[in-house]
Design a protein around this motif. Sequence first.
Motif, PDB file in Angstrom:
ATOM      1  N   ALA A 105       0.843  -1.201   0.000  1.00  0.00           N
ATOM      2  CA  ALA A 105       0.000   0.000   0.000  1.00  0.00           C
ATOM      3  C   ALA A 105       0.873   1.243   0.000  1.00  0.00           C
ATOM      4  N   GLY A 139       0.390   5.789   0.827  1.00  0.00           N
ATOM      5  CA  GLY A 139      -0.261   6.626   1.835  1.00  0.00           C
ATOM      6  C   GLY A 139       0.664   6.831   3.030  1.00  0.00           C
ATOM      7  N   SER A 143       0.254   5.744   6.163  1.00  0.00           N
ATOM      8  CA  SER A 143       0.338   4.655   7.157  1.00  0.00           C
ATOM      9  C   SER A 143       1.554   3.744   6.986  1.00  0.00           C
ATOM     10  N   TYR A 160       2.298   6.888  -7.395  1.00  0.00           N
ATOM     11  CA  TYR A 160       2.622   5.850  -6.418  1.00  0.00           C
ATOM     12  C   TYR A 160       3.883   5.075  -6.837  1.00  0.00           C
ATOM     13  N   ILE A 169      -6.255   2.357   5.744  1.00  0.00           N
ATOM     14  CA  ILE A 169      -7.715   2.493   5.694  1.00  0.00           C
ATOM     15  C   ILE A 169      -8.068   3.960   5.480  1.00  0.00           C
ATOM     16  N   HIS A 177     -12.373   2.886   3.143  1.00  0.00           N
ATOM     17  CA  HIS A 177     -11.891   2.247   1.910  1.00  0.00           C
ATOM     18  C   HIS A 177     -10.614   1.444   2.161  1.00  0.00           C
ATOM     19  N   ILE A 178     -10.484   0.366   1.388  1.00  0.00           N
ATOM     20  CA  ILE A 178      -9.220  -0.379   1.367  1.00  0.00           C
ATOM     21  C   ILE A 178      -8.773  -0.400  -0.089  1.00  0.00           C
ATOM     22  N   GLY A 179      -7.481  -0.190  -0.345  1.00  0.00           N
ATOM     23  CA  GLY A 179      -7.098   0.168  -1.709  1.00  0.00           C
ATOM     24  C   GLY A 179      -7.918   1.406  -2.030  1.00  0.00           C
ATOM     25  N   PHE A 180      -8.369   1.518  -3.278  1.00  0.00           N
ATOM     26  CA  PHE A 180      -9.317   2.603  -3.550  1.00  0.00           C
ATOM     27  C   PHE A 180     -10.710   2.017  -3.760  1.00  0.00           C
ATOM     28  N   ARG A 204      -7.787  10.403  14.157  1.00  0.00           N
ATOM     29  CA  ARG A 204      -8.715  10.624  13.041  1.00  0.00           C
ATOM     30  C   ARG A 204      -9.191   9.307  12.434  1.00  0.00           C
TER      31      ARG A 204
HETATM   32  C1  F6R Z   1      -3.003   3.417  -0.630  1.00  0.00           C
HETATM   33  C2  F6R Z   1      -4.395   3.020  -0.493  1.00  0.00           C
HETATM   34  C3  F6R Z   1      -5.332   3.684   0.474  1.00  0.00           C
HETATM   35  C4  F6R Z   1      -4.673   4.146   1.761  1.00  0.00           C
HETATM   36  C5  F6R Z   1      -5.700   4.850   2.649  1.00  0.00           C
HETATM   37  C6  F6R Z   1      -5.082   5.404   3.918  1.00  0.00           C
HETATM   38  O1  F6R Z   1      -2.317   2.585  -1.515  1.00  0.00           O
HETATM   39  O2  F6R Z   1      -4.791   2.156  -1.163  1.00  0.00           O
HETATM   40  O3  F6R Z   1      -6.359   2.781   0.778  1.00  0.00           O
HETATM   41  O4  F6R Z   1      -4.128   3.050   2.422  1.00  0.00           O
HETATM   42  O5  F6R Z   1      -6.287   5.903   1.955  1.00  0.00           O
HETATM   43  O6  F6R Z   1      -4.201   6.419   3.613  1.00  0.00           O
HETATM   44  P1  F6R Z   1      -3.225   7.032   4.730  1.00  0.00           P
HETATM   45  O7  F6R Z   1      -2.343   5.914   5.154  1.00  0.00           O
HETATM   46  O8  F6R Z   1      -2.476   8.113   4.012  1.00  0.00           O
HETATM   47  O9  F6R Z   1      -4.095   7.523   5.838  1.00  0.00           O
END
Ligand code: F6R
Length: 642
Positions: free
Chosen positions: A57, A59, A61, A102, A157, A162-165, A225
């Motif tokens: 993933a 983002g 996290s 990405y 998340i 959502h997971i991924g998009f 959050r």
């Molecule tokens: C990223 C993805 C998204 C992020 C999610 C959380 O590849 O698929 O699902 O994991 O939007 O994003 P962050 O970690 O920035 O809070």
Amino acid sequence: MLKSSIDKATGFEKRFENIGTVVFENSVLASKAVAKEIADLIRVKQAQKQPCILGLATGSSPKGLYAELVRLHKEEGLSFKNVVSFNLDEYYPMEPDSVNSYVRFMKELLFNHVDILPENYNIPDGTLSKEEIADYCNAYESKIEALGGIDLQILGIGGNGHIGFNESGSLQNSKTRLVALDHITRVAASHDFSGLNNTPRTAITLGVKKIMEAKRVILMAWGERKSNIIQASVEGPVTNQVPASFLQEHNNATFVLDQAASSKLTRINTPWLVEKVTWTDKLIRKAVLGLAIDLKKPILMLTDADYIENGMSDLLADSGPAYDINIKIFNKLQNTITGWPGGKPNADDSKRPERAEPASKRVLIFSPHPDDDIISMGGTFKRLQEQGHEVHVGYQTSGNIAVADDEALRFASFVCDYNEKFGIDNKEAQSIFKKAKTFLKNKKTSEIDSSDVRYIKGLIRKGEARSTCHYVGVPDSQIHFMELPFYETGSIEKKPLGEIDIQITMDLIEKIKPHQIYAAGDLADPHGTHKVCLDAVFEAVKRLKPKKFMNDCWLWLYRGAWQEWSIDEIEMAVPMGPDQVLEKRKGIFKHQSQKDGVVFQGADSREFWQRAEDRNKETADIYHQLGLSHYAAMEAFVRWMY
Ligand code: F6R
């Protein structure tokens, strides 16, 4: 298996939870534990001479996870030669070398620093034509299947679950495909794209089906959050409105959380509903205030039956009847209210939040950005000044990235026009403004500001902060622009807190020797400027603690523009009447560059003064609902013991 030293919860305590959860003290320790599980798996597969198929993933996290994997490679010889990876998603359209792709994210954070073979990592291609996407997505899935499926899938998340998009509404058997991004997702991403208008509307994502087929799934979430959506995913119904809740039906999924992200889970938020608890004063306060708020009753109207019917009968048995517990909690809350934030001179202060002596205190307000002082504690700020304290403000960062280009251009043009007419002697000043004007006129989307432009934007915000201070009555000699270097990257991504930031903070505290420090206490925001500024203050007071003047120095935390303390946490509530609310509003209006559509609006369309007023009114309304006096607004503080 993932283990945390702080999380001793048993299956029984977790009976509200439908997905395995492990809570770590912080995201750094959590990321290290996840990295260890990945490293173990890679090594097992190496020993078996098999490829290790990872789902990755992007983002905020997984950043700590990738940093730890890089460390394991460099320092402990972990090889990625047998790793084949599939990223979850990519914006569409997107060039691989664009700042926000990405592909670039993965290369910069992981792939460029380990020995994974370039042909072994796969990231959805954002450069295809629309017609090519469906076939491409099928081939992406076939490639995963041909390798025997994903061994370990890493997930973050989204705020909507959502997971991924795979946004709310995605089906459990959805395939890899082109999707439209949710408004919430675009708002979250808009920080990276300099505003919502430049943020992509679509993306290619791995479908839920392939995620569910992974042999092992680890979802990571940090910060307050994420706490509501984590609770909904783990304890709520399985629903396509919260795609992460599908993981309740996965037989080997774990949610790895820091404390803040776990804070709304039943076992943590209301532990008395889950197990026998030791009723500390803090817990009693939380439970009783929570009960009164849920039942919409004043504290003194809670009955024995209310306690019994809401899982608090053992508290009643220990310390009841309800009347006695109610009175105790009511008095405690009553004692948090004070119109004398710097202490009331010549008054009995045994039950007041602040000391009466010294009657006139030296106060240092730390403001992460130039407007946090007035937005988050403007009423208190003004009152401290009016009540004769020596109030200093330390503006921790320049806040320059939050000034819109047209605002900076207006100021640059003003100076250039003035120069053209009257001329100024200083050639350097002339050239700064000229260069900035040319840069801004030709600036491309997402381009990082030149140092001249940043300088001008910083000047604009400095002027606004000064204007607020003058409005409140604070003289120039008590205004301190700290310009902490960690902030000065010109982009959203900041440097980590450095020695120099801590030293600047210590120097200011030592110079003023305050009796009170106020700092923005956004404890749970893992990437924001506020958290770094707070860490600088925490570290500074810790190091200065042995000094004599620190014995008399109390640290109060206020909350930034985005969250408020919960009622049971509040230790000082400074009330405001309707006129004081208006005065505070005028103080916020001094920040012209932050009005009428700001650079970082976030998901909340209200202006900062509206957010502040709503929040302060809400606190006052809850106090009123709980049976205390009714004020127009209240600013809330928590004392930090260092
Ligand atoms: C990223 C993805 C998204 C992020 C999610 C959380 O590849 O698929 O699902 O994991 O939007 O994003 P962050 O970690 O920035 O809070």
